[in-house]
Motif scaffolding. Structure first.
Motif, PDB file in Angstrom:
ATOM      1  N   ARG A 160       0.843  -1.206   0.000  1.00  0.00           N
ATOM      2  CA  ARG A 160       0.000   0.000   0.000  1.00  0.00           C
ATOM      3  C   ARG A 160       0.873   1.248   0.000  1.00  0.00           C
ATOM      4  O   ARG A 160       0.591   2.207  -0.713  1.00  0.00           O
ATOM      5  N   CYS A 161       1.927   1.253   0.788  1.00  0.00           N
ATOM      6  CA  CYS A 161       2.851   2.391   0.819  1.00  0.00           C
ATOM      7  C   CYS A 161       3.467   2.615  -0.556  1.00  0.00           C
ATOM      8  O   CYS A 161       3.523   3.749  -1.053  1.00  0.00           O
ATOM      9  N   GLN A 162       3.938   1.536  -1.155  1.00  0.00           N
ATOM     10  CA  GLN A 162       4.548   1.661  -2.484  1.00  0.00           C
ATOM     11  C   GLN A 162       3.544   2.184  -3.499  1.00  0.00           C
ATOM     12  O   GLN A 162       3.871   3.048  -4.321  1.00  0.00           O
ATOM     13  N   PHE A 163       2.316   1.685  -3.443  1.00  0.00           N
ATOM     14  CA  PHE A 163       1.268   2.144  -4.347  1.00  0.00           C
ATOM     15  C   PHE A 163       0.989   3.636  -4.147  1.00  0.00           C
ATOM     16  O   PHE A 163       0.951   4.412  -5.110  1.00  0.00           O
ATOM     17  N   LEU A 164       0.802   4.059  -2.895  1.00  0.00           N
ATOM     18  CA  LEU A 164       0.494   5.460  -2.616  1.00  0.00           C
ATOM     19  C   LEU A 164       1.660   6.374  -2.960  1.00  0.00           C
ATOM     20  O   LEU A 164       1.455   7.480  -3.481  1.00  0.00           O
ATOM     21  N   GLU A 165       2.881   5.927  -2.708  1.00  0.00           N
ATOM     22  CA  GLU A 165       4.055   6.732  -3.065  1.00  0.00           C
ATOM     23  C   GLU A 165       4.170   6.870  -4.574  1.00  0.00           C
ATOM     24  O   GLU A 165       4.471   7.936  -5.095  1.00  0.00           O
ATOM     25  N   SER A 166       3.907   5.782  -5.277  1.00  0.00           N
ATOM     26  CA  SER A 166       3.937   5.810  -6.741  1.00  0.00           C
ATOM     27  C   SER A 166       2.859   6.737  -7.278  1.00  0.00           C
ATOM     28  O   SER A 166       3.092   7.514  -8.204  1.00  0.00           O
ATOM     29  N   LEU A 167       1.678   6.659  -6.700  1.00  0.00           N
ATOM     30  CA  LEU A 167       0.561   7.499  -7.105  1.00  0.00           C
ATOM     31  C   LEU A 167       0.876   8.966  -6.863  1.00  0.00           C
ATOM     32  O   LEU A 167       0.604   9.824  -7.699  1.00  0.00           O
ATOM     33  N   LYS A 168       1.478   9.260  -5.737  1.00  0.00           N
ATOM     34  CA  LYS A 168       1.839  10.640  -5.399  1.00  0.00           C
ATOM     35  C   LYS A 168       2.865  11.170  -6.391  1.00  0.00           C
ATOM     36  O   LYS A 168       2.787  12.301  -6.836  1.00  0.00           O
ATOM     37  N   ASP A 169       3.834  10.330  -6.721  1.00  0.00           N
ATOM     38  CA  ASP A 169       4.855  10.694  -7.703  1.00  0.00           C
ATOM     39  C   ASP A 169       4.227  11.016  -9.053  1.00  0.00           C
ATOM     40  O   ASP A 169       4.541  12.023  -9.670  1.00  0.00           O
ATOM     41  N   THR A 170       3.336  10.151  -9.495  1.00  0.00           N
ATOM     42  CA  THR A 170       2.667  10.324 -10.780  1.00  0.00           C
ATOM     43  C   THR A 170       1.805  11.577 -10.764  1.00  0.00           C
ATOM     44  O   THR A 170       1.813  12.362 -11.714  1.00  0.00           O
ATOM     45  N   THR A 171       1.075  11.797  -9.689  1.00  0.00           N
ATOM     46  CA  THR A 171       0.203  12.971  -9.570  1.00  0.00           C
ATOM     47  C   THR A 171       1.028  14.240  -9.591  1.00  0.00           C
ATOM     48  O   THR A 171       0.675  15.200 -10.275  1.00  0.00           O
TER      49      THR A 171
END
Length: 181
Positions: A160-171
């Protein structure tokens, strides 16, 4: 100087200094004294730096800080005191995961394996600290007849952390590119 710093300190000290046969007791005592602070330093402060006093100093510190019951209690309290995530965020989720793993590892080092803990109580405590969306994702991942393990929960939080960090990066990247056009 404190209980929560004791285990990492004594493990490092034992492997580098206490078990080092190239150092004599006076040298070991010097290293010990120079590495301590706070209450731990006060305990041995009055001892003269002699070979005979090294064993006394080491034993005094072990008697004071190698209290397994108190060490376990401190780490269990730290698990209860982990901050709840109020809003889905990679930072909050990562902070919960890091705090969980730090305290679990510390308890395992004290020789209290987590298999003996009441997993359901621990899982209830930890899931109560999740934000609504993360808790929903966790519940959706579970099947009705399985009791999740702590390892399952840690894996989930890590993913979940990796997903949210990736999402934040993309956003962030997307917003930056949108601002340019």
């Amino acid at each position: 100087g404190t209980f929560d710093q004791w285990l990492p300190f004594i493990d490092t000290y034992n492997s580098l200094i206490h078990g080092n046969s190239d150092l004599d007791k006076t040298q070991k005592f010097h290293y010990l004294k120079s590495a301590l602070k706070g209450r731990a330093k006060e305990i041995i402060e009055s001892l003269a730096m002699t070979a005979n006093n090294y064993g006394i100093a080491y034993d005094l510190l072990m008697q004071r800080f190698q209290n397994r019951r108190l060490l376990v209690q401190k780490h269990i309290r730290a698990l209860f005191d982990l901050a709840s995530i109020t809003k889905e965020s990679p930072e909050g989720t990562r902070q919960l995961l890091d705090g969980l793993q730090k305290n679990i590892r510390a308890i395992e080092l004290i020789k209290k394996p987590n298999e003996k803990w009441d997993t359901m109580v621990l899982m209830h405590l930890l899931t109560s600290k999740l934000d609504y969306k993360t808790k929903t994702e966790w519940e959706a991942k579970l099947t009705s007849d399985t009791l999740p393990s702590l390892e399952d929960f840690i894996d989930f939080l890590n993913n979940r952390c990796q997903f949210l960090e990736s999402l934040k990066d993309t956003t962030s990247r997307y917003q930056s590119e949108s601002a340019k056009t």
